[in-house]
Design an enzyme around this catalytic site. Structure first.
Site, PDB file in Angstrom:
ATOM      1  N   ASP A  87     -13.545 -45.856  47.797  1.00 23.85           N
ATOM      2  CA  ASP A  87     -12.347 -46.328  47.085  1.00 23.85           C
ATOM      3  C   ASP A  87     -12.297 -45.576  45.767  1.00 23.85           C
ATOM      4  O   ASP A  87     -13.263 -44.915  45.369  1.00 23.85           O
ATOM      5  CB  ASP A  87     -12.459 -47.837  46.824  1.00 23.85           C
ATOM      6  CG  ASP A  87     -11.264 -48.376  46.041  1.00 23.85           C
ATOM      7  OD1 ASP A  87     -10.123 -47.959  46.313  1.00 23.85           O
ATOM      8  OD2 ASP A  87     -11.468 -49.210  45.138  1.00 23.85           O
ATOM      9  N   SER A  88     -11.174 -45.713  45.059  1.00 28.39           N
ATOM     10  CA  SER A  88     -11.065 -45.122  43.724  1.00 28.39           C
ATOM     11  C   SER A  88     -12.047 -45.789  42.755  1.00 28.39           C
ATOM     12  O   SER A  88     -12.423 -45.191  41.759  1.00 28.39           O
ATOM     13  CB  SER A  88      -9.642 -45.298  43.204  1.00 28.39           C
ATOM     14  OG  SER A  88      -9.280 -46.663  43.243  1.00 28.39           O
TER      15      SER A  88
ATOM     16  N   CYS B 179      -9.204 -48.046  50.467  1.00 27.22           N
ATOM     17  CA  CYS B 179      -8.238 -47.929  49.372  1.00 27.22           C
ATOM     18  C   CYS B 179      -6.877 -47.680  50.022  1.00 27.22           C
ATOM     19  O   CYS B 179      -6.724 -46.731  50.802  1.00 27.22           O
ATOM     20  CB  CYS B 179      -8.625 -46.758  48.471  1.00 27.22           C
ATOM     21  SG  CYS B 179      -7.385 -46.363  47.228  1.00 27.22           S
TER      22      CYS B 179
ATOM     23  N   GLU C 159      -8.665 -55.552  36.671  1.00 29.00           N
ATOM     24  CA  GLU C 159      -9.880 -54.901  36.138  1.00 29.00           C
ATOM     25  C   GLU C 159     -10.167 -55.336  34.690  1.00 29.00           C
ATOM     26  O   GLU C 159     -11.195 -54.968  34.135  1.00 29.00           O
ATOM     27  CB  GLU C 159      -9.718 -53.375  36.199  1.00 29.00           C
ATOM     28  CG  GLU C 159      -9.716 -52.844  37.622  1.00 29.00           C
ATOM     29  CD  GLU C 159     -10.697 -51.700  37.846  1.00 29.00           C
ATOM     30  OE1 GLU C 159     -11.335 -51.260  36.872  1.00 29.00           O
ATOM     31  OE2 GLU C 159     -10.820 -51.261  38.999  1.00 29.00           O
TER      32      GLU C 159
ATOM     33  N   CYS D 208      -3.341 -53.664  48.607  1.00 31.98           N
ATOM     34  CA  CYS D 208      -4.210 -53.011  47.617  1.00 31.98           C
ATOM     35  C   CYS D 208      -5.539 -53.739  47.657  1.00 31.98           C
ATOM     36  O   CYS D 208      -5.581 -54.974  47.642  1.00 31.98           O
ATOM     37  CB  CYS D 208      -3.589 -53.110  46.226  1.00 31.98           C
ATOM     38  SG  CYS D 208      -4.661 -52.503  44.920  1.00 31.98           S
TER      39      CYS D 208
ATOM     40  N   HIS E  58      -7.672 -54.294  45.545  1.00 34.57           N
ATOM     41  CA  HIS E  58      -7.999 -55.118  44.379  1.00 34.57           C
ATOM     42  C   HIS E  58      -7.481 -56.557  44.517  1.00 34.57           C
ATOM     43  O   HIS E  58      -7.991 -57.462  43.862  1.00 34.57           O
ATOM     44  CB  HIS E  58      -7.361 -54.529  43.114  1.00 34.57           C
ATOM     45  CG  HIS E  58      -8.165 -53.444  42.481  1.00 34.57           C
ATOM     46  ND1 HIS E  58      -8.293 -52.194  43.043  1.00 34.57           N
ATOM     47  CD2 HIS E  58      -8.874 -53.411  41.328  1.00 34.57           C
ATOM     48  CE1 HIS E  58      -9.043 -51.452  42.257  1.00 34.57           C
ATOM     49  NE2 HIS E  58      -9.410 -52.161  41.214  1.00 34.57           N
TER      50      HIS E  58
END
Ligand code: DGL
Length: 273
Positions: free
Chosen positions: A10-11, A73, A152, A184, A186
């Site tokens: 993932d990023s 991702c 984040e 996503c 996240h």
């Protein structure tokens, strides 16, 4: 039986929500996870640039002798999945197809919404996948550029997050969707916020669960599972600061994170050269 590990990338730490589900679903498998923190976020970047990053990471993971790669991702999957599948020798699984499939199965009104990064929405890939399965679905994508930075941040459950989710949900509610793809990796971290804003009548589809199921079925059908009687191990690599990865990663993985190794961008570039 195949003892090689599964590569996941993932990023940054968002893909750890996918790894979490993989660890729960396949406790006997080994995993190596790479977070490209040095180049996070992918969401606002041009798709061509993200495609190049994904190629480098995929090639690097192949040098780690993985048996399968999970692109954990949504932005990287949107930008790069077909290219990775063409160029790499191991099977590559992305997070879009499993979610699109689950959403088409779940919807009764045939109205599906998508919340995702700018890059994922711009790629148009979810719409293509949903319509390949049901051409009659009315599809409503919404880009959510504020969510990843908020998730984040030090206060992912604060008022600003709830405000942003309400704002991004508004056009989907107006369109009368009964199923929303949380596109996503996240987003599972703030799952309760989405569920409260959309209410119980809307089905939320997350990539983590659907992708873990897809990975497990793929290993079984290809006959490349590890010994089911063993307990697997997992390890981490980051292009950024290993300590930051460890700290933030715990919130996403919800399992212990041991030592995090560092990979340089030059190493990634060299693998793809
Ligand atoms: N994990 C990425 C995704 O699933 C979002 C984070 C980023 O923008 O890099 O799209």
């Amino acid at each position: 039986m195949d003892p090689r590990p599964i590569g996941v990338f993932d990023s940054g730490v968002g893909g750890l929500t996918v790894l979490h589900e993989c660890l729960v679903t396949m406790p006997h498998e080994d995993f190596v996870y790479l977070g490209d923190h040095a180049r996070l976020p992918y969401g606002p970047r041009p798709l061509g640039e993200v495609r190049e990053f994904a190629r480098e990471i995929g090639s690097y993971l192949e040098t780690q002798d993985v048996k399968l790669i999970v692109v954990a991702c949504n932005t990287a999957t949107s930008a790069a999945l077909p290219r990775l599948q063409e160029e790499l020798t191991v099977p590559v699984i992305g997070v879009l197809t499993p979610e699109a499939h689950a959403a088409v199965q779940a919807t009764r009104s045939r109205r599906i919404g998508l919340l995702a990064t700018q890059g994922t929405v711009d790629s148009g890939r979810y719409g293509e996948l949903v319509h390949a399965l049901d051409a009659g679905v009315s599809f409503h994508p919404v880009a959510c550029p504020r969510l990843v930075p908020l998730i984040e941040s030090d206060d992912p459950y604060g008022e600003a997050t709830e405000r942003a989710v309400r704002e991004y949900a508004e056009p989907l509610k107006a369109a009368g969707v009964d199923t929303v793809i949380l596109g996503c990796t996240h987003y599972p971290l703030i799952r309760p916020v989405f569920q409260r804003v959309f209410g119980r009548d809307v089905t939320l589809v997350f990539s983590a669960e659907e992708t873990a199921r897809e990975v497990s079925e793929t290993l079984a059908r290809k006959g490349i599972e590890n010994d089911p009687a063993r307990e697997g191990v997992y390890r981490f690599l980051s292009t950024g600061d290993p300590e930051t990865f460890r700290e933030m990663g715990r919130r996403f993985l919800q399992f212990p994170i041991g030592k995090v190794g560092h990979v340089t961008l030059a190493q990634l570039e060299a693998a793809a050269a």
